[in-house]
Design an enzyme around this catalytic site. Structure first.
Site: not given
Length: 304
Positions: A163, A73, A250, A121-123, A101
């Protein structure tokens, strides 16, 4: 974590992963190490890739699992999961791929890799936030021996209670369908943007180098070392027109160099002069090139 019952039953309590994994993997295996598991963390070389030969040399009779990300990433460097998958299949060692990624990007490649478990991950492929997938691949009609780590209802075949978030699941499914249709066009656009960024760099007169072997890099990420330029100073100086990162923690009290670049064996001075730039399918080429030009101009001023 879901393999612990199988590990206890078989006595296989050795795990191999890399030192550049996402914290979701690193912190999990560190937790297992505290519970008595043996964990080997493999460092990449300056190319940003782990060596297949090193992974092979670490596999033992009691190796439970090898877990590797497909694309890093921070650097965008593609790991040799295809070769490793072929080897582990013969050794009957479980193989997990973090494809977060790479999903929606390396579509054809993902369809041919041998693995037991794959997560994403979908996003990261323009789906909704808060939903992901764990794919369990059958071998000889049997699923990998993953058990639930939470308890409750029998949703998700008993692996994860709760759910089901139907809207998120549907959104992820639609995102996957769109990616399957559009990934080739998206790849072409991403490569065009990357070539434009590299052209600006090449014509800038700046002292710089790209981190990681660009022959094994996705076309949506660049990790750049602007020699002698503080990444923090560059981030602050350019935040009014774009967002870039140095891939590190940081804060006002402490600065920790990128653990990914550190694991690659890069000098500290180079790490502290490196920034990560990325773009996606909806990124506007003209806007990105204009903003990147401003970043380069600021880097020239800081470089003196």
């Amino acid at each position: 974590m879901g393999l612990r019952e199988y590990a206890e039953t078989t006595g296989k309590k050795h795990i191999i992963t890399s030192s550049i994994e996402h914290k979701a993997v690193l912190e999990t295996v560190k937790s297992l190490k505290k519970q008595g598991y043996e964990v080997d963390f493999v460092d990449p070389d300056l190319s940003g890739r782990v060596r297949v030969s090193e992974i092979k040399s670490l596999v033992r009779d009691d190796t439970l699992l090898v877990s590797l990300m497909y694309v890093n990433n921070e650097t965008g460097i593609i790991q040799p999961v295809n070769e490793i998958g072929e080897f582990l299949t013969e050794k009957k060692v479980l193989f997990h791929i973090d494809a977060t990624q790479s999903c929606g990007k390396l579509v054809k490649e993902l369809q041919t890799i041998k693995y037991n478990m794959l997560s994403f991950s979908a996003h990261k492929l323009q789906g909704p936030q808060g939903i992901g997938a764990l794919i369990l691949r059958r071998q000889a009609y049997k699923l990998p021996p993953v058990k639930n780590i939470m308890y409750g209802g029998q949703q998700e075949h008993g692996i994860r209670p709760g759910t089901t978030p139907v809207a998120l699941v549907a959104g992820m499914g639609v995102a996957c369908n769109i990616a399957a249709k559009e990934y080739q066009a998206n790849q072409a656009k991403a490569k065009e943007i990357k070539n434009g960024l590299l052209s600006i760099l090449n014509n800038s007169g700046l002292k710089y180098h790209l981190n990681g072997d660009q022959n094994f890099c996705v076309d949506t990420t660049l990790n750049i070392c602007f020699e002698g330029v503080s990444s923090e100073a560059l981030m602050i100086s350019t935040k009014r027109f774009c967002g870039i990162s140095n891939g590190s923690a940081c804060t006002s009290k402490s600065y920790s160099p990128s653990y990914v670049l550190s694991a690659m064996g890069m000098p500290v001075d180079d790490i502290e002069s490196s920034v990560r730039i990325s773009w996606g399918a909806d990124s506007e080429k003209t806007e990105i090139l204009k903003n990147f030009y401003e970043v380069v101009e600021m880097a020239k001023k800081l470089q003196g």
